[in-house]
Motif scaffolding. Structure first.
Motif, short mmCIF file in Angstrom:
data_model
loop_
_atom_site.label_atom_id
_atom_site.label_comp_id
_atom_site.label_asym_id
_atom_site.label_seq_id
_atom_site.Cartn_x
_atom_site.Cartn_y
_atom_site.Cartn_z
N MET A 83 0.85 -1.18 0.00
CA MET A 83 0.00 0.00 0.00
C MET A 83 0.89 1.23 0.00
SD MET A 83 -2.78 -1.32 2.78
CE MET A 83 -1.54 -2.12 3.78
N ARG A 84 0.43 2.27 -0.67
CA ARG A 84 1.21 3.50 -0.77
C ARG A 84 0.66 4.51 0.22
NH1 ARG A 84 1.66 8.29 -4.19
NH2 ARG A 84 3.90 8.73 -4.39
N GLU A 86 0.43 8.00 0.59
CA GLU A 86 0.56 9.10 -0.37
C GLU A 86 1.33 10.29 0.20
OE1 GLU A 86 -0.53 8.93 -3.54
OE2 GLU A 86 -1.68 7.07 -3.39
N ASP A 102 -9.93 -0.09 1.11
CA ASP A 102 -9.41 1.24 0.81
C ASP A 102 -8.30 1.56 1.79
OD1 ASP A 102 -11.24 1.76 -1.28
OD2 ASP A 102 -12.81 2.11 0.19
N CYS A 103 -7.31 2.31 1.32
CA CYS A 103 -6.16 2.63 2.16
C CYS A 103 -6.50 3.76 3.13
CB CYS A 103 -4.98 3.06 1.30
SG CYS A 103 -4.29 1.69 0.37
N HIS A 116 -2.12 1.04 9.33
CA HIS A 116 -3.19 0.83 8.37
C HIS A 116 -4.44 0.41 9.12
CE1 HIS A 116 -5.35 -1.82 5.36
NE2 HIS A 116 -5.38 -0.62 4.83
N SER A 123 -15.11 4.17 4.62
CA SER A 123 -14.71 4.27 3.21
C SER A 123 -15.92 4.21 2.28
CB SER A 123 -13.67 3.20 2.85
OG SER A 123 -14.19 1.92 2.98
N ARG A 139 -11.12 5.71 -5.65
CA ARG A 139 -10.12 5.04 -4.82
C ARG A 139 -9.84 5.96 -3.64
NH1 ARG A 139 -4.44 5.08 -4.20
NH2 ARG A 139 -4.33 6.78 -5.68
N VAL A 141 -8.35 7.56 -0.49
CA VAL A 141 -7.08 7.52 0.24
C VAL A 141 -7.27 8.45 1.42
CG1 VAL A 141 -4.62 8.02 0.18
CG2 VAL A 141 -5.73 7.09 -1.85
N GLU A 143 -5.73 9.68 5.03
CA GLU A 143 -4.57 9.69 5.90
C GLU A 143 -4.78 10.73 7.00
OE1 GLU A 143 -1.56 8.38 2.33
OE2 GLU A 143 -1.02 10.14 3.51
#
Length: 152
Positions: A83-84, A86, A102-103, A116, A123, A139, A141, A143
């Protein structure tokens, strides 16, 4: 839906699960891909392609270019093995390959660790709002930046 549990892999078990998922997706588990996954999985915080390239280069005794690492990391993200994060332009190994969510990360501004979290209710709410605004191929993201419990 909401939060749920699934089996988290570690160490050799994680590499085996990643290999099985990548091969099931029709991709080859090459020596280089294995070395990059192993390096990524060894980090306790999100790792950049440069961090991974440096580690793999040192272990192999020959230079591995960051661009090659980026391509493999992009494949790992596409196949749900990594997983990235971002906001940090860094990556973490997915401890449950093959399980798609979903991240969502809690990122510590002090130590750099990213936790995570899976919360399908949150989400899906974000996806619903995006769809109402006419977005397709969503998608999310998410954070959250802050200071973790260890660094408080």
């Amino acid at each position: 839906m909401g939060k749920h549990d699934h089996h988290e892999h570690h160490g050799e078990s994680l590499a085996e699960a990643a290999q099985q998922n990548l091969e099931a997706a029709g991709e080859k588990w090459t020596e280089t891909r294995a070395a990059i996954f192993e390096a990524l999985a060894g980090f306790s915080r999100p790792a950049s392609a440069y961090d991974i390239a440096e580690l793999v280069s040192a272990a192999r005794g020959k230079r591995v270019a960051p661009n090659s690492v980026y391509r493999i990391l992009d494949l790992f993200v596409a196949k749900n093995l990594a997983m990235r994060v971002e906001s940090a332009n860094a990556y973490i190994a997915n401890s449950h390959p093959g399980c798609e969510h979903d991240c969502m990360f809690l990122v510590c501004d002090s130590c750099g660790e990213a936790t995570h979290i899976d919360d399908d209710a949150l989400s899906s709410q974000v996806r619903g709002v995006a769809q109402q605004e006419g977005f397709n191929s969503i998608r999310p993201v998410i954070e959250v930046r802050g200071v973790c419990q260890k660094c408080n």
